[in-house]
Design a protein around this motif. Sequence first.
Motif, PDB file in Angstrom:
ATOM      1  N   ILE A  26       0.945  -1.383   0.151  1.00 56.89           N
ATOM      2  CA  ILE A  26      -0.082   0.037  -0.053  1.00 56.89           C
ATOM      3  C   ILE A  26       0.838   1.190   0.183  1.00 56.89           C
ATOM      4  O   ILE A  26       2.058   1.009   0.590  1.00 56.89           O
ATOM      5  CB  ILE A  26      -0.911   0.058   1.232  1.00 56.89           C
ATOM      6  CG1 ILE A  26      -0.294   0.010   2.668  1.00 56.89           C
ATOM      7  CG2 ILE A  26      -1.926  -1.104   1.253  1.00 56.89           C
ATOM      8  CD1 ILE A  26      -1.032   0.265   3.772  1.00 56.89           C
ATOM      9  N   ALA A  27       0.263   2.273  -0.447  1.00 54.12           N
ATOM     10  CA  ALA A  27       1.310   3.342  -0.545  1.00 54.12           C
ATOM     11  C   ALA A  27       0.211   4.896  -0.308  1.00 54.12           C
ATOM     12  O   ALA A  27      -0.768   4.719  -0.378  1.00 54.12           O
ATOM     13  CB  ALA A  27       1.820   3.561  -2.038  1.00 54.12           C
ATOM     14  N   THR A  28       1.053   5.826   0.089  1.00 55.74           N
ATOM     15  CA  THR A  28       0.531   7.068   0.039  1.00 55.74           C
ATOM     16  C   THR A  28       0.071   7.736  -1.272  1.00 55.74           C
ATOM     17  O   THR A  28       0.863   7.593  -2.287  1.00 55.74           O
ATOM     18  CB  THR A  28       1.284   8.113   0.619  1.00 55.74           C
ATOM     19  OG1 THR A  28       1.815   7.615   2.072  1.00 55.74           O
ATOM     20  CG2 THR A  28       0.421   9.572   1.238  1.00 55.74           C
ATOM     21  N   PRO A  29      -1.250   7.919  -1.389  1.00 57.73           N
ATOM     22  CA  PRO A  29      -1.696   8.624  -2.856  1.00 57.73           C
ATOM     23  C   PRO A  29      -0.769   9.978  -3.021  1.00 57.73           C
ATOM     24  O   PRO A  29      -0.600  10.631  -2.185  1.00 57.73           O
ATOM     25  CB  PRO A  29      -3.189   9.139  -2.580  1.00 57.73           C
ATOM     26  CG  PRO A  29      -3.621   8.170  -1.601  1.00 57.73           C
ATOM     27  CD  PRO A  29      -2.438   7.831  -0.647  1.00 57.73           C
ATOM     28  N   GLY A  30      -0.316  10.020  -4.259  1.00 57.00           N
ATOM     29  CA  GLY A  30       0.285  11.358  -4.605  1.00 57.00           C
ATOM     30  C   GLY A  30       1.826  11.132  -4.113  1.00 57.00           C
ATOM     31  O   GLY A  30       1.943  12.557  -3.643  1.00 57.00           O
ATOM     32  N   LEU A  31       2.689  10.217  -4.118  1.00 55.73           N
ATOM     33  CA  LEU A  31       3.869  10.391  -3.630  1.00 55.73           C
ATOM     34  C   LEU A  31       4.659  11.386  -4.483  1.00 55.73           C
ATOM     35  O   LEU A  31       4.329  11.749  -5.716  1.00 55.73           O
ATOM     36  CB  LEU A  31       4.694   9.132  -3.864  1.00 55.73           C
ATOM     37  CG  LEU A  31       4.255   8.045  -2.816  1.00 55.73           C
ATOM     38  CD1 LEU A  31       5.090   6.751  -3.073  1.00 55.73           C
ATOM     39  CD2 LEU A  31       4.679   8.332  -1.297  1.00 55.73           C
TER      40      LEU A  31
END
Length: 283
Positions: free
Chosen positions: A182-187
Amino acid sequence: MLRIAIQKSGRLQEGSLELLKESGLSFSNGKDQLKTQARNFPVEILFLRDDDIPQYVEDRVADVGIVGENIYVEKQKNNEIVKRLDFAKCRLSIAIPRAETYGGIKSLDGKNIATTYPNIVKGFLKRHGISAGIHEISGSVEIAPGIGLADAICDIVSTGSTLLSNGLKEVEVVMQSEAVIIATPGLDGEKADILDKLLFRIEAVKKAKNNKYILMNCPNDSIKLITDVIPGMKSPTIIPLARQGWSSLHSVVDENDFWEKIDLLRSFGAEGILVIPIEKMIV
C-alpha cells in the motif's frame, strides 16, 4: 529516500524481508530492530505492528507498507494498493461450534459474532441483509464461543487447524487476502521514481518464481509442435545437436501448468529434459 513499513513480527515479516532481499536490497535486520537502511538502494525500512501500518502510511510517516489485504480493508485509511504480492494468502471466515448445524448465512441473523475485523464483518453482514451483534476483541478470538461471549467468530484462516483444535468449523468465507503493498496517494516525484524501480524489481522476482527455464533434446520434426506448447518469452532457442535430426531446445514454462506441459512434451519425443529455477525474469 523511500520509507517502507513492514511487520515487526508475525506471518508477513519473513515473506516481506525475503522479497526485499530477493529484489536486491542489502540491509541488516537484527532482533528488536525498529528501523534499518538499505546499503545499496535509497530505502529505509520501518518495523511496525501490522495494524498500525495503514495509519503510518496515511500520516506519511511511511511512504509505503507491506500488509495483509485484510488489514488494508479493515483500517479504511487513505491508502491505495499498488502491488499484490502473491504470498501470505489466507481468508477471513466465519466459524461456528463444530457440533452445531449450519443453516446457511441467514442463520447468523440475531447471533453474536466475535472478531478483530468489525468493519469488514459489518460490511459483509450488510451486503447479505443480516442483523447480528459484533463483539470486537483482539487476540484469542477462537475462544469466544466456548466461554459464551459469542455464537460465532470471524477470523483469519490459513489451514483451518486452529479452528479445528478449538472445536470450530468454517462456514462462510468473508474475503480472500494476500500480502499487498500500500502507498500514500500522490507520492512526490523522487519517491515515486524509487517506488517504480522497486516495483520493477519485485515484478522480476515474481515472474521468476512463476516460471521455470527448461532445456530438452527433441527430434527436429517435433520442434513446431513443441514451440506451440512452450513459445517462451519471444521464441525458444534451438541449437542443432551432433546427433543427426535432433536439436536442443531451450524455453520457459509456466509453473502453474508445468506437469501438464512436461507430459505433452514427452509425447512429442522430447527427452533429457532439464528444469532450472529462474532467479530473476525481466521482460
